[in-house]
Every structure is written in structure tokens, then in C-alpha cells.
Design an enzyme around this catalytic site. Structure first.
Site, PDB file in Angstrom:
ATOM      1  N   CYS A 133      92.216 -19.279 102.670  1.00 21.85           N
ATOM      2  CA  CYS A 133      90.797 -18.934 102.685  1.00 21.85           C
ATOM      3  C   CYS A 133      89.965 -20.122 102.222  1.00 21.85           C
ATOM      4  O   CYS A 133      88.944 -20.463 102.842  1.00 21.85           O
ATOM      5  CB  CYS A 133      90.540 -17.721 101.803  1.00 21.85           C
ATOM      6  N   ASP A 164      81.186 -16.643  88.274  1.00 18.50           N
ATOM      7  CA  ASP A 164      81.411 -18.081  88.374  1.00 18.50           C
ATOM      8  C   ASP A 164      80.477 -18.737  89.377  1.00 18.50           C
ATOM      9  O   ASP A 164      79.806 -19.730  89.071  1.00 18.50           O
ATOM     10  CB  ASP A 164      82.865 -18.360  88.745  1.00 18.50           C
ATOM     11  N   GLY A 195      79.654 -13.484  94.790  1.00 20.60           N
ATOM     12  CA  GLY A 195      79.132 -12.295  94.137  1.00 20.60           C
ATOM     13  C   GLY A 195      79.677 -12.114  92.742  1.00 20.60           C
ATOM     14  O   GLY A 195      79.407 -11.102  92.096  1.00 20.60           O
ATOM     15  N   GLY A 196      80.417 -13.100  92.240  1.00 22.21           N
ATOM     16  CA  GLY A 196      80.966 -13.055  90.890  1.00 22.21           C
ATOM     17  C   GLY A 196      80.184 -13.920  89.934  1.00 22.21           C
ATOM     18  O   GLY A 196      79.238 -14.629  90.316  1.00 22.21           O
ATOM     19  N   CYS A 240      91.975  -9.913  98.587  1.00 23.68           N
ATOM     20  CA  CYS A 240      90.794  -9.125  98.930  1.00 23.68           C
ATOM     21  C   CYS A 240      91.047  -8.137 100.061  1.00 23.68           C
ATOM     22  O   CYS A 240      90.482  -7.036 100.058  1.00 23.68           O
ATOM     23  CB  CYS A 240      89.619 -10.045  99.268  1.00 23.68           C
TER      24      CYS A 240
END
Length: 432
Positions: free
Chosen positions: A176, A83, A80-81, A274
Site C-alpha cells: 500500500c 499521526d 484520518g488518524g 484494513c
């Protein structure tokens, strides 16, 4: 059930418009790839260096070895960014068949309003899922969300808490990437019979024909290089992963997003973990585990008690601020004695690490390190590389620094480099 597809594209049947118009960006100058004979163009979006020293955006694909763009199918991992948005767009324009996928890591229905609001300021929020879907749909691409909440809980959040409780300083971003993006998502890629997973990391992928090994290299932009957090990638994972941004600067990435009109073009980067967006690790661990260990003594190396700590999870080696100890000179955390619930501190002159041992080792550029090998080393994400000798002994990675470093922390990763190449790395378990 693990890994469930949650969102279906075009649920309302509305047709979507592609982005092959004025916003699309060409991948080379006038249709010609970059080469060393090309004129230097300081306006070039696609090089961290001017074109005369750059190369085309090959995505690290080895002809004759890897699946080429006009045949390849890619799952673009989208946070959702900006990059991951641009990574997806570049692959789509290069001719790959692309779908966007966002990993759902939290059960948002179980979060209080305040927690949801805080999450929206970090990565992996509901807003991020919507932004990723918007970017995909603007290009006429399908977008899905995969439910990895159980895996994230077990492999990242549980591990984070347990590591702190045994005195370590974990790096959940490494876990992650390792267990979610490059294990769970790669497994889903195989199930769907796609060729690659692509991410927005600023690293490069290459193939060594002499050794037959895939290589992980630093991103060309030293300010954005993210190779440290990806040292755990296996040969099979590298074979099936693309990093479209490895040759770009951050500003080039944003400019590409602006030209496409992406909603993510000016989106701020997330700076926090996060699942701990407010940065209060101890409060998160207490909520997750139900309780925290109590306080205890702060001692010098000779055992002299100089104060009381509020719980060892609040401290990490090298820390100076927040000790609550008045002394004749600044004191730093040297170590945490978990069995005795004691925090050991000392002056700057006591901070030195000449050797460390790591386990859970992954090597990328070589199969083994049977002999002392000259490398440079990072002991945390923000650390400078320092020269050292590294060798595998009895299943452990042993690193001896040519000059002592100030400090390091168990639970953090030690990553080995030779120039731009990532040799490998492991988890620090002890040091002296």
C-alpha cells in the site's frame, strides 16, 4: 477512471476558521531552534530525546537542494488518524502551502452493513475520511479524497490473495505504501505541480551531499519506527516526500493534537489489515478468489504423516498454535509444499535459517552491494535486527546471517540497516 477527485472543499460555501490561536504549537523554544547548547527541557514536545541532544524540526529539508517551507507546496496524505493530522498541522505552521488528501481505497457502496461496521474499526474507513476533512477544515485547509479503489484492488488486495495461494506470507502494508502513497499519490502530486507528499510515518529523511543520494533513517522513537515498511522508496520519491513526525514520540504527537483540539487526538491506532479487519485472512481470500485449496497431510521432515491441515493458507512458517497435532514435543511450521499440498512441521531444534535470497530489491543509501557488506537485518516488522552479510548476486539480494535465525517467511520483506540508515531491502523468495 483512476484517481478521481471525489470531495470538493467548502461545497456549501461556508467559510472555515483557521487554527492559529491558543491551540497552535510553536516549533521551537521561545522562537529559537534546538541546538546542543540549549538547556535540557524534559517537557519538550518536539524531541524523542531531551533538547540538549535534539535538533530542530527541519523535516529533513536540505538547504539549497530542496524547496524551502516558505516556497513549498505539500499534499498531506491523511489517513484520518492522529499521526497524519499532526504531520499536516506542523507543515502548515512551518509555512508550507498545504492541502489534505485522503485516499479512497474501497467502494463502500458495495459493502454489506457488517463489513462497513468492521471497516470503521480499522484504517481507511468512511469515518476516517470525515475525520481527516474535519482536521483540515479546523485549520482552514482544503481537503480532497482521491479515488484509488482500482489501484488498491490490483496492487494490494489481488497481490495479497495470490501470494497466500502460492505459499507466501505477504505484507500488504508495504504494498500500500509502495504502490498507493508513493506511486499513485506521487503521480498526482506531479500532475498538480506540488513539491512534496507528506505522511505521518515515524521515519526521517536526509540528504548525503557526498553521494548526492537521499537517505531514509529510522524514527528517533524506537517504539514507533516505521522504516521497515518504507524500504521500497526510490530516490525520486524521497526527494518529494516529507516525514514531519520522524523526530517525535507518539505521546508528543498526541499532545500536539490535543492542543489543537483535533477530533483525532485520542483516536486508537489500527492494528489490523484494513481490508481484513476481523483478521480472518482465509475467509477474505475465499470470498475474493471464489474458493480455497482443500486440506492435506501434515508431515515431519522425514515424511511421517502426523495429521491433516485445513488448507495451507491458514498457516505460516514459525507457527505453533492451531496445528491440531498431538506430539511428544511442540511442533512448528517449517515450510509449505504447495505442489503436494503438504504442511511440513518439526521441533524447535529444526527451526534455523542461515541464508536467504530476495528479489524485487530496492537500495536507498547505496547504488549497489557488489561485495559482502556488514549490515543488520529485519525479516519481518516485529523482528529484532540481527547481524548479517549482504550482497547483490545476479540480480538477487543474498543475505547470510552471522548466526542462524529461528525462521522467516517467503513473501515477507528483508530490510537492511547500518545504524539508523536503511540500506535497502527486498522480498524473500527462498531460504535455507
Amino acid at each position: 477512471m483512476d484517481e478521481v477527485i471525489l470531495l470538493n472543499p467548502d461545497a456549501d460555501g461556508t467559510p472555515r476558521q483557521g487554527a492559529h490561536g491558543s491551540g497552535a504549537v510553536q516549533l521551537s523554544h521561545g522562537g529559537a531552534p534546538h541546538d546542543n547548547d540549549a538547556p535540557v527541557n524534559p517537557e519538550c514536545l518536539y524531541c524523542a530525546n531531551p533538547c540538549g541532544a535534539g535538533s530542530s524540526l527541519s523535516f529533513g529539508i536540505e538547504p539549497g537542494i530542496d524547496v524551502p517551507a516558505n516556497e513549498g507546496k505539500v499534499i498531506a496524505a491523511m489517513s484520518g488518524g492522529v499521526d497524519s493530522s499532526v504531520a499536516c498541522a506542523l507543515l502548515h505552521e512551518a509555512g508550507f502551502e498545504v492541502i489534505g488528501v485522503t485516499m479512497r481505497l474501497f467502494d463502500y457502496d458495495q459493502l454489506a452493513n457488517a463489513e462497513l461496521e468492521a471497516m470503521n474499526q480499522s484504517c481507511c474507513s468512511q469515518k476516517d475520511v470525515e475525520d481527516a476533512r474535519s482536521v483540515c477544515w479546523s485549520m482552514g485547509l482544503d481537503h480532497f479524497a482521491f479515488n484509488f479503489t482500482d489501484r488498491f484492488e490490483a496492487d494490494v488486495m489481488d497481490k495479497f490473495c495470490k501470494s497466500y495461494l502460492v505459499g507466501e506470507t505477504p505484507n500488504p502494508c508495504i504494498d500500500c505504501n509502495r504502490f498507493l502513497k508513493f506511486t499513485a499519490l506521487q503521480r498526482r502530486r506531479g500532475q498538480l505541480e506540488y513539491d512534496y507528499v507528506a505522511t505521518g510515518h515515524y521515519v526521517r529523511r536526509a540528504y548525503d551531499k557526498e553521494t548526492g543520494r537521499y537517505l531514509l533513517k529510522k524514527g528517533l522513537d524506537p517504539k514507533k519506527d516505521q522504516s521497515y515498511v518504507l524500504y521500497g522508496m526510490t530516490q525520486d520519491q524521497l526527494k518529494h516526500t516529507l516525514f514531519p513526525l520522524g523526530e517525535l514520540t507518539k505521546e508528543a504527537t498526541r499532545e500536539i493534537a490535543r492542543r489543537h483540539g483535533f477530533t483525532t487526538a485520542e483516536k486508537a491506532e489500527s492494528q489490523d489489515i484494513c481490508f481484513v479487519p476481523d483478521g480472518d485472512y482465509a475467509a477474505f481470500i475465499q470470498k475474493h478468489e471464489g474458493s480455497l485449496p482443500c486440506g492435506g497431510p501434515i508431515v515431519l521432515e522425514d515424511g511421517t504423516v502426523v495429521g491433516q491441515h485445513i488448507g495451507l493458507v491458514h498457516y505460516t512458517p514459525g507457527q505453533r498454535k492451531g496445528l491440531g497435532v498431538a506430539w511428544s514435543e511442540p511442533l512448528y511450521v517449517l515450510s509449505k509444499d504447495i505442489p503436494n499440498n503438504t504442511l511440513v512441521v518439526g521441533p524447535a531444534s529444526s527451526q534455523h535459517v542461515s541464508k536467504l535470497w530476495a528479489d524485487d530489491v530496492n537500495l536507498i543509501s547505496v547504488e549497489n552491494l557488489p561485495h559482502p557488506t556488514a549490515v543488520t537485518v529485519k525479516v519481518n516488522y516485529r523482528a529484532k535486527e540481527v547481524p548479517a552479510l549482504a550482497q547483490m548476486k545476479k540480480g538477487e539480494l543474498v543475505v547470510e546471517f552471522l548466526e542462524p535465525i529461528r525462521t522467516c517467511a517467503t513473501g515477507q520483506a528483508v530490510v537492511l540497516y547500518q545504524g539508523d540508515l536503511v540500506v535497502g531491502g527486498g522480498t524473500i523468495r527462498r531460504y535455507e
